[in-house]
Design a protein around this motif. Structure first.
Motif, mmCIF file in Angstrom:
data_model
loop_
_atom_site.group_PDB
_atom_site.id
_atom_site.type_symbol
_atom_site.label_atom_id
_atom_site.label_comp_id
_atom_site.label_asym_id
_atom_site.label_seq_id
_atom_site.Cartn_x
_atom_site.Cartn_y
_atom_site.Cartn_z
ATOM 1 N N UNK A 31 0.851 -1.184 0.000
ATOM 2 C CA UNK A 31 0.000 0.000 0.000
ATOM 3 C C UNK A 31 0.890 1.238 0.000
ATOM 4 N N UNK A 32 0.592 2.159 -0.907
ATOM 5 C CA UNK A 32 1.333 3.412 -0.979
ATOM 6 C C UNK A 32 0.841 4.356 0.107
ATOM 7 N N UNK A 33 1.766 4.865 0.907
ATOM 8 C CA UNK A 33 1.416 5.793 1.981
ATOM 9 C C UNK A 33 1.079 7.177 1.445
ATOM 10 N N UNK A 45 8.444 0.608 -5.131
ATOM 11 C CA UNK A 45 7.981 1.918 -5.590
ATOM 12 C C UNK A 45 6.541 1.781 -6.054
ATOM 13 N N UNK A 46 5.703 2.709 -5.664
ATOM 14 C CA UNK A 46 4.299 2.691 -6.075
ATOM 15 C C UNK A 46 4.208 2.776 -7.603
ATOM 16 N N UNK A 47 3.460 1.872 -8.241
ATOM 17 C CA UNK A 47 3.356 1.909 -9.702
ATOM 18 C C UNK A 47 2.502 3.063 -10.213
ATOM 19 N N UNK A 48 1.786 3.748 -9.314
ATOM 20 C CA UNK A 48 0.930 4.860 -9.727
ATOM 21 C C UNK A 48 1.633 6.209 -9.594
ATOM 22 N N UNK A 49 2.118 6.518 -8.379
ATOM 23 C CA UNK A 49 2.709 7.847 -8.154
ATOM 24 C C UNK A 49 4.229 7.817 -8.028
ATOM 25 N N UNK A 50 4.819 6.620 -8.076
ATOM 26 C CA UNK A 50 6.270 6.402 -7.998
ATOM 27 C C UNK A 50 6.882 6.753 -6.644
ATOM 28 N N UNK A 51 6.044 6.848 -5.623
ATOM 29 C CA UNK A 51 6.545 7.095 -4.277
ATOM 30 C C UNK A 51 7.261 5.854 -3.758
ATOM 31 N N UNK A 52 8.284 6.076 -2.968
ATOM 32 C CA UNK A 52 8.980 4.985 -2.303
ATOM 33 C C UNK A 52 8.450 4.739 -0.907
ATOM 34 N N UNK A 53 7.423 5.487 -0.512
ATOM 35 C CA UNK A 53 6.839 5.363 0.821
ATOM 36 C C UNK A 53 5.702 4.337 0.778
ATOM 37 N N UNK A 54 6.087 3.055 0.763
ATOM 38 C CA UNK A 54 5.104 1.978 0.677
ATOM 39 C C UNK A 54 5.256 1.050 1.868
#
Length: 137
Positions: A31-33, A45-54
């Motif tokens: 789950x992306x935070x 890495x989130x496949x939607x927003x590319x955040x590394x905060x998962x």
């Protein structure tokens, strides 16, 4: 019966928590935070927003049969495990997973049918393979 002689996945540092969870009977999702996307297959890495905060969440392990196909022949597949029902399951949390459907007659399956996760042990105690079966009503 264990999963072998079928292929067992290679465990990488980013997928290790998923396979450890499966070995403990838990189906884990990422789950992306930042954007809240719940996704499968595990990646850092989130496949939607590319955040590394998962992070990891435990899924209910239930969903709907989204699509499937049946085959009576699969090279290298154990004869007693045929026919092979290869399917997309849409989890209650949202992601779709590619999986096997087990413990049922393929002619009894319907799109939209409720299914639940089961875990097939392997010779490696650290790995169990998630498969799905129709929910008993």
């Amino acid at each position: 019966m264990t999963w072998e002689p079928r292929p067992v996945p290679d465990v990488t540092p980013e997928t290790a928590p998923f396979w450890e969870g499966a070995a403990d009977g838990r189906f884990l999702l990422c789950e992306c935070e930042d954007c809240g996307l719940v996704y499968y297959y595990p990646r850092l890495v989130c496949p939607d927003c590319l955040s590394g905060d998962v992070g990891w969440i435990e899924a209910a392990g239930t969903g709907d049969l989204y699509s499937y196909t049946v085959t009576d022949r699969a090279p290298g597949w154990p004869e007693e495990a045929l026919p092979l029902i290869y399917a997309y399951v849409e989890l209650d949390e949202g992601p779709r997973v590619i999986t096997d459907i087990v413990d049922c007659d393929p002619t009894d399956l319907e799109i939209g049918q409720r299914v639940e996760v089961r875990f097939v042990p392997t010779d490696d105690e650290a790995i169990a393979i998630p498969v799905f079966a129709p929910v008993e009503s």
